[in-house]
Structure formats: structure tokens, C-alpha cells
Design a protein around this motif. Structure first.
Motif, PDB file in Angstrom:
ATOM      1  N   GLY A  64      10.294  -1.883   4.879  1.00 26.24           N
ATOM      2  CA  GLY A  64       9.617  -2.682   5.887  1.00 26.24           C
ATOM      3  C   GLY A  64       8.527  -3.599   5.381  1.00 26.24           C
ATOM      4  O   GLY A  64       7.686  -4.044   6.159  1.00 26.24           O
ATOM      5  N   LEU A  65       8.558  -3.925   4.074  1.00 27.77           N
ATOM      6  CA  LEU A  65       7.483  -4.709   3.483  1.00 27.77           C
ATOM      7  C   LEU A  65       7.982  -6.031   2.918  1.00 27.77           C
ATOM      8  O   LEU A  65       9.071  -6.112   2.366  1.00 27.77           O
ATOM      9  CB  LEU A  65       6.803  -3.911   2.359  1.00 27.77           C
ATOM     10  CG  LEU A  65       6.216  -2.548   2.740  1.00 27.77           C
ATOM     11  CD1 LEU A  65       5.608  -1.886   1.510  1.00 27.77           C
ATOM     12  CD2 LEU A  65       5.188  -2.684   3.852  1.00 27.77           C
ATOM     13  N   ASP A  66       7.151  -7.061   3.060  1.00 26.56           N
ATOM     14  CA  ASP A  66       7.388  -8.381   2.476  1.00 26.56           C
ATOM     15  C   ASP A  66       6.177  -8.692   1.603  1.00 26.56           C
ATOM     16  O   ASP A  66       5.062  -8.830   2.115  1.00 26.56           O
ATOM     17  CB  ASP A  66       7.553  -9.421   3.579  1.00 26.56           C
ATOM     18  CG  ASP A  66       7.737 -10.829   3.029  1.00 26.56           C
ATOM     19  OD1 ASP A  66       8.221 -10.967   1.885  1.00 26.56           O
ATOM     20  OD2 ASP A  66       7.377 -11.786   3.741  1.00 26.56           O
ATOM     21  N   LEU A  67       6.365  -8.813   0.286  1.00 24.48           N
ATOM     22  CA  LEU A  67       5.242  -8.917  -0.640  1.00 24.48           C
ATOM     23  C   LEU A  67       4.837 -10.357  -0.921  1.00 24.48           C
ATOM     24  O   LEU A  67       5.680 -11.230  -1.101  1.00 24.48           O
ATOM     25  CB  LEU A  67       5.592  -8.229  -1.966  1.00 24.48           C
ATOM     26  CG  LEU A  67       5.992  -6.762  -1.903  1.00 24.48           C
ATOM     27  CD1 LEU A  67       6.175  -6.214  -3.316  1.00 24.48           C
ATOM     28  CD2 LEU A  67       4.975  -5.932  -1.125  1.00 24.48           C
ATOM     29  N   GLU A  68       3.539 -10.582  -0.975  1.00 24.93           N
ATOM     30  CA  GLU A  68       2.935 -11.827  -1.431  1.00 24.93           C
ATOM     31  C   GLU A  68       2.141 -11.491  -2.690  1.00 24.93           C
ATOM     32  O   GLU A  68       1.309 -10.584  -2.684  1.00 24.93           O
ATOM     33  CB  GLU A  68       1.991 -12.389  -0.372  1.00 24.93           C
ATOM     34  CG  GLU A  68       1.267 -13.658  -0.771  1.00 24.93           C
ATOM     35  CD  GLU A  68       2.115 -14.909  -0.579  1.00 24.93           C
ATOM     36  OE1 GLU A  68       1.965 -15.838  -1.378  1.00 24.93           O
ATOM     37  OE2 GLU A  68       2.921 -14.932   0.369  1.00 24.93           O
ATOM     38  N   PHE A  69       2.396 -12.212  -3.791  1.00 25.89           N
ATOM     39  CA  PHE A  69       1.744 -11.898  -5.051  1.00 25.89           C
ATOM     40  C   PHE A  69       0.572 -12.843  -5.319  1.00 25.89           C
ATOM     41  O   PHE A  69       0.674 -14.047  -5.107  1.00 25.89           O
ATOM     42  CB  PHE A  69       2.739 -11.975  -6.213  1.00 25.89           C
ATOM     43  CG  PHE A  69       3.844 -10.962  -6.117  1.00 25.89           C
ATOM     44  CD1 PHE A  69       5.134 -11.355  -5.796  1.00 25.89           C
ATOM     45  CD2 PHE A  69       3.592  -9.625  -6.332  1.00 25.89           C
ATOM     46  CE1 PHE A  69       6.152 -10.425  -5.708  1.00 25.89           C
ATOM     47  CE2 PHE A  69       4.598  -8.682  -6.246  1.00 25.89           C
ATOM     48  CZ  PHE A  69       5.886  -9.083  -5.919  1.00 25.89           C
ATOM     49  N   GLN A  70      -0.510 -12.258  -5.827  1.00 27.14           N
ATOM     50  CA  GLN A  70      -1.686 -13.041  -6.220  1.00 27.14           C
ATOM     51  C   GLN A  70      -2.057 -12.619  -7.639  1.00 27.14           C
ATOM     52  O   GLN A  70      -2.225 -11.438  -7.915  1.00 27.14           O
ATOM     53  CB  GLN A  70      -2.846 -12.777  -5.263  1.00 27.14           C
ATOM     54  CG  GLN A  70      -4.081 -13.608  -5.559  1.00 27.14           C
ATOM     55  CD  GLN A  70      -5.046 -13.590  -4.399  1.00 27.14           C
ATOM     56  OE1 GLN A  70      -4.703 -13.954  -3.263  1.00 27.14           O
ATOM     57  NE2 GLN A  70      -6.263 -13.153  -4.649  1.00 27.14           N
ATOM     58  N   THR A  71      -2.198 -13.575  -8.529  1.00 20.59           N
ATOM     59  CA  THR A  71      -2.370 -13.246  -9.938  1.00 20.59           C
ATOM     60  C   THR A  71      -3.812 -13.325 -10.408  1.00 20.59           C
ATOM     61  O   THR A  71      -4.635 -14.026  -9.832  1.00 20.59           O
ATOM     62  CB  THR A  71      -1.511 -14.165 -10.825  1.00 20.59           C
ATOM     63  OG1 THR A  71      -1.526 -13.677 -12.165  1.00 20.59           O
ATOM     64  CG2 THR A  71      -2.037 -15.581 -10.809  1.00 20.59           C
ATOM     65  N   LEU A 236      -6.552   3.454   2.742  1.00 15.58           N
ATOM     66  CA  LEU A 236      -5.803   4.705   2.699  1.00 15.58           C
ATOM     67  C   LEU A 236      -5.968   5.499   3.991  1.00 15.58           C
ATOM     68  O   LEU A 236      -5.016   6.102   4.494  1.00 15.58           O
ATOM     69  CB  LEU A 236      -6.279   5.534   1.506  1.00 15.58           C
ATOM     70  CG  LEU A 236      -5.447   6.739   1.094  1.00 15.58           C
ATOM     71  CD1 LEU A 236      -4.065   6.319   0.631  1.00 15.58           C
ATOM     72  CD2 LEU A 236      -6.159   7.509  -0.010  1.00 15.58           C
ATOM     73  N   GLU A 237      -7.171   5.456   4.541  1.00 12.52           N
ATOM     74  CA  GLU A 237      -7.447   6.232   5.748  1.00 12.52           C
ATOM     75  C   GLU A 237      -7.075   5.487   7.026  1.00 12.52           C
ATOM     76  O   GLU A 237      -6.600   6.085   7.991  1.00 12.52           O
ATOM     77  CB  GLU A 237      -8.931   6.614   5.781  1.00 12.52           C
ATOM     78  CG  GLU A 237      -9.319   7.562   4.647  1.00 12.52           C
ATOM     79  CD  GLU A 237     -10.824   7.692   4.477  1.00 12.52           C
ATOM     80  OE1 GLU A 237     -11.562   7.157   5.342  1.00 12.52           O
ATOM     81  OE2 GLU A 237     -11.256   8.318   3.491  1.00 12.52           O
ATOM     82  N   GLU A 241       0.301   4.417   6.903  1.00 18.01           N
ATOM     83  CA  GLU A 241       1.719   4.048   6.920  1.00 18.01           C
ATOM     84  C   GLU A 241       2.008   2.972   5.873  1.00 18.01           C
ATOM     85  O   GLU A 241       3.044   3.004   5.203  1.00 18.01           O
ATOM     86  CB  GLU A 241       2.120   3.546   8.309  1.00 18.01           C
ATOM     87  CG  GLU A 241       2.056   4.610   9.397  1.00 18.01           C
ATOM     88  CD  GLU A 241       0.664   4.770   9.977  1.00 18.01           C
ATOM     89  OE1 GLU A 241      -0.255   3.999   9.575  1.00 18.01           O
ATOM     90  OE2 GLU A 241       0.469   5.661  10.824  1.00 18.01           O
ATOM     91  N   LEU A 242       1.103   2.007   5.742  1.00 14.79           N
ATOM     92  CA  LEU A 242       1.270   0.967   4.735  1.00 14.79           C
ATOM     93  C   LEU A 242       1.279   1.571   3.338  1.00 14.79           C
ATOM     94  O   LEU A 242       2.147   1.263   2.521  1.00 14.79           O
ATOM     95  CB  LEU A 242       0.143  -0.056   4.839  1.00 14.79           C
ATOM     96  CG  LEU A 242       0.022  -1.042   3.656  1.00 14.79           C
ATOM     97  CD1 LEU A 242       1.254  -1.926   3.571  1.00 14.79           C
ATOM     98  CD2 LEU A 242      -1.250  -1.861   3.766  1.00 14.79           C
ATOM     99  N   VAL A 243       0.309   2.426   3.057  1.00 14.19           N
ATOM    100  CA  VAL A 243       0.211   3.031   1.728  1.00 14.19           C
ATOM    101  C   VAL A 243       1.428   3.890   1.435  1.00 14.19           C
ATOM    102  O   VAL A 243       1.981   3.850   0.329  1.00 14.19           O
ATOM    103  CB  VAL A 243      -1.084   3.856   1.612  1.00 14.19           C
ATOM    104  CG1 VAL A 243      -1.145   4.564   0.260  1.00 14.19           C
ATOM    105  CG2 VAL A 243      -2.306   2.963   1.805  1.00 14.19           C
ATOM    106  N   GLU A 244       1.877   4.638   2.431  1.00 19.16           N
ATOM    107  CA  GLU A 244       3.050   5.487   2.238  1.00 19.16           C
ATOM    108  C   GLU A 244       4.296   4.649   1.952  1.00 19.16           C
ATOM    109  O   GLU A 244       5.083   4.964   1.049  1.00 19.16           O
ATOM    110  CB  GLU A 244       3.280   6.347   3.482  1.00 19.16           C
ATOM    111  CG  GLU A 244       4.460   7.295   3.354  1.00 19.16           C
ATOM    112  CD  GLU A 244       4.643   8.161   4.584  1.00 19.16           C
ATOM    113  OE1 GLU A 244       5.644   8.907   4.645  1.00 19.16           O
ATOM    114  OE2 GLU A 244       3.790   8.099   5.499  1.00 19.16           O
ATOM    115  N   ALA A 245       4.473   3.564   2.704  1.00 16.95           N
ATOM    116  CA  ALA A 245       5.649   2.704   2.502  1.00 16.95           C
ATOM    117  C   ALA A 245       5.600   2.030   1.138  1.00 16.95           C
ATOM    118  O   ALA A 245       6.611   1.979   0.422  1.00 16.95           O
ATOM    119  CB  ALA A 245       5.723   1.653   3.615  1.00 16.95           C
ATOM    120  N   PHE A 246       4.437   1.514   0.759  1.00 24.03           N
ATOM    121  CA  PHE A 246       4.324   0.846  -0.536  1.00 24.03           C
ATOM    122  C   PHE A 246       4.556   1.832  -1.675  1.00 24.03           C
ATOM    123  O   PHE A 246       5.267   1.520  -2.642  1.00 24.03           O
ATOM    124  CB  PHE A 246       2.958   0.188  -0.698  1.00 24.03           C
ATOM    125  CG  PHE A 246       2.797  -0.490  -2.028  1.00 24.03           C
ATOM    126  CD1 PHE A 246       3.207  -1.804  -2.205  1.00 24.03           C
ATOM    127  CD2 PHE A 246       2.273   0.186  -3.127  1.00 24.03           C
ATOM    128  CE1 PHE A 246       3.096  -2.430  -3.440  1.00 24.03           C
ATOM    129  CE2 PHE A 246       2.158  -0.424  -4.368  1.00 24.03           C
ATOM    130  CZ  PHE A 246       2.574  -1.732  -4.519  1.00 24.03           C
TER     131      PHE A 246
END
Length: 321
Positions: A64-71, A236-237, A241-246
Motif C-alpha cells: 500500500g505504499l508509493d515511495l518518493e525518494f530524497q537524496t 512510530l507511535e 501502520e505506516l511503519v509496519e507496512a514499510f
């Protein structure tokens, strides 16, 4: 897949903005495809190939994630971006996380990122010198000028320890901060005596005729977990759900990368301009799913020994998953 965009911040910015508490995880909206958009801070080196490969293979989409990368040039620059909420998740070496925690930042490692192969003869990072240099071993680095990508971090700490163990005067080394893509030219121009180089730029340096001197990650700490993916305690707190999915997606990606080395090398062309002939020669890091806690503890002890931070202030039990 999105290309990288530049984003460098000083750690002092993080300390100033940490109190704001606005987590990017709370602000991101889902895209038109229903996927959760997540910004991840990364470094344009081989270590992060699994996350690009995971997105390419649809692993993150499945979660369920769409990643945007920042360098950024190094993990030290990614830490403040995560703390300020500019990115929800970052990739950083373990020393940068310990430095941040020692300065009061609630940083939490959530997954392994990249590790040494443990083989000094075949690791993805080396201290290298010109072929005609009189530097023959790590002890000879005393009194020399060495390029590293970030000052006062994991690399100068380990180099000092290695030189000290070899009987050299570690305090006599002069470190110069140069991004990995620019190190080879600096060495060729004689601006420094040696460089600490990692893939893919290590293979490029070898193609130009440099000589290996010391496999820093493989030689100093056994089975070193070099870097992890991390977030803040607040994220995290507030958004588990985001942290678990990632975490689930990156661990699947690490496994996929380990099982498909040719694809791992090939994905480098998605975020660098490295030539195909170079890509085929690259030495890959190890990509285990688990963080090697004893190795991280040893790096922490060395950071304390060489004056980077007070290890008691780091609280590794809270930092590590």
C-alpha cells in the motif's frame, strides 16, 4: 519510479525544529491509486539498491505504499530531514543515529539496511590510494590526509580505531569531507593521500588504477550492520501502520535483493549515471533482514572511545527494534 531530488540539511536544523512535532506521516494523503505516499531519505550509493528494486518489483505497492525518494550526501544530513517531518523515513549509518540520540533526538531504527560482507577480500568499501603511493597498510595512514563523505561519523571513527590498533597515531590523521562521487577526482588530483570509497565509485576508482589498502567495514567490526532504515519515536507511535507496512516491504526487498544480485546491480541505473560495464563489476553489500546488535554495540563503544558521544545517552535498547 521517481528520480532523486536533492535535500541537504544541517543537524542543527533538526535540533531547532524537533519541538515542532509535525510528522510528515500525518500530512501525507493517499494518491489517486489509493497508495500511501511516503518520502524516504536515501544516499545515491549501492547500499540503497534494495529499496529501488523493491519499488520496481511492486513490493511496496503490495503493502500500500508509493515511495518518493530524497537524496543526501550521507546519513548525517538525512537525520534532520526525518526529525523535521520533511521525510517520514530515512536511511542512515548507525553512528549518525547514535549521534542524534545523544543530542536528544528520538530516532528509532526499524529495519536493517546494508551490511558488510565480512570478507576483507571482497567487501563493498575500501580505503584506496594511488598505485604509486608509499602507503602499504592501514598503519601508514597516520599523518596522512584521508577523504570521507561525512566528518565526525562512522568512517573516521573506524579509521582511527584501525590505525590505533596498527600502532599508528590516530590523532595525526587529517580528514577531509568530500562526497563519494567526487572522491576519485580528488585522489587523482593529489588533493588527498587516500580515500574511503564505496560502491559503485569503488569499482570506478579501481578502473582508474587505484590500489586497495584496507577493508574498513569488514576488518574493524565483525559482520557489521553499517546502516539501517529509521524513523522518529513520534512517527512510530502516531502512525504504526505506516511503519509496519514499510518495515515489511523493505525486509521483503532486502531478501529479494540478496536472491537476485544481477537485478540489484542493474537497478543502480535508475538513480545514478553509472555505466553498464561498471555496474556488472560491482561488489554488493550484504542485505540481511536482521540488525547485528553486537556489532552496533561495538560501533557505539568506539564512538564513545573516540569522543563522538556519550554512549549512555544513546540508549541502544530504545534505538534498536
Amino acid at each position: 519510479m521517481r528520480r532523486l531530488s536533492c535535500g541537504l540539511l544541517a543537524l542543527s536544523v533538526a535540533l531547532a525544529t524537533a519541538a515542532c512535532g509535525a510528522s510528515g506521516a500525518e500530512e501525507e494523503a493517499g494518491g489517486d491509486d489509493g497508495l500511501r505516499q511516503v518520502t524516504v531519505g536515501v544516499i545515491p550509493i549501492l547500499d540503497v539498491a534494495p529499496i529501488y528494486l523493491g519499488e520496481q518489483q511492486g513490493i511496496f505497492e503490495e503493502h500500500g505504499l508509493d515511495l518518493e525518494f530524497q537524496t543526501a550526501a550521507g546519513g548525517a544530513a538525512i537525520v534532520p530531514a526525518v526529525v523535521s517531518g520533511e521525510t517520514e523515513i530515512g536511511f542512515s549509518n548507525v553512528t549518525s543515529l547514535m549521534l542524534g540520540r545523544a543530542q536528544g533526538l528520538d530516532l528509532r531504527a526499524i529495519s536493517a539496511g546494508a551490511s558488510s560482507t565480512g570478507d576483507p577480500e571482497s567487501d563493498y568499501g575500501q580505503i584506496v590510494v594511488p598505485s604509486d603511493s608509499d602507503i602499504s597498510d592501514v598503519g601508514d595512514l597516520a599523518g596522512r590526509t584521508i577523504a570521507i563523505n561525512t566528518l565526525n561519523n562512522i568512517n573516521d571513527t573506524l579509521i582511527r580505531e584501525a590505525v590505533d590498533q596498527a600502532g599508528g597515531d590516530a590523532s595525526s590523521i587529517e580528514f577531509v569531507e568530500i562526497p563519494h562521487p567526487d572522491m576519485n577526482a580528488a585522489l587523482e588530483a593529489g588533493q588527498v593521500d587516500a580515500i574511503w570509497q564505496v560502491e559503485p565509485f569503488l569499482t570506478m576508482a579501481r578502473q582508474d588504477g587505484v590500489r586497495d589498502v584496507f577493508a574498513l567495514y569488514a576488518d574493524v567490526v565483525e559482520d557489521l550492520t553499517v546502516a539501517t532504515y529509521f524513523t522518529t519515536g513520534e512517527t512510530l507511535e502516531s502512525d504504526p501502520e505506516l511503519v509496519e507496512a514499510f518495515t515489511a516491504a523493505i525486509q521483503e526487498s532486502l531478501t529479494y535483493a540478496s536472491e537476485h544480485p544481477d537485478e540489484t546491480r542493474a537497478v543502480l541505473s535508475e538513480y545514478t549515471d553509472i555505466e553498464q560495464g561498471t555496474i556488472e563489476e560491482l561488489t554488493l553489500p550484504a542485505f540481511p533482514n536482521e540488525i547485528n546488535r553486537p556489532a552496533v554495540e561495538q560501533v557505539g563503544e568506539l564512538g564513545d572511545k573516540w569522543g563522538l558521544f556519550d554512549l549512555e545517552a544513546v540508549d541502544l535498547e530504545t534505538m534498536l527494534p
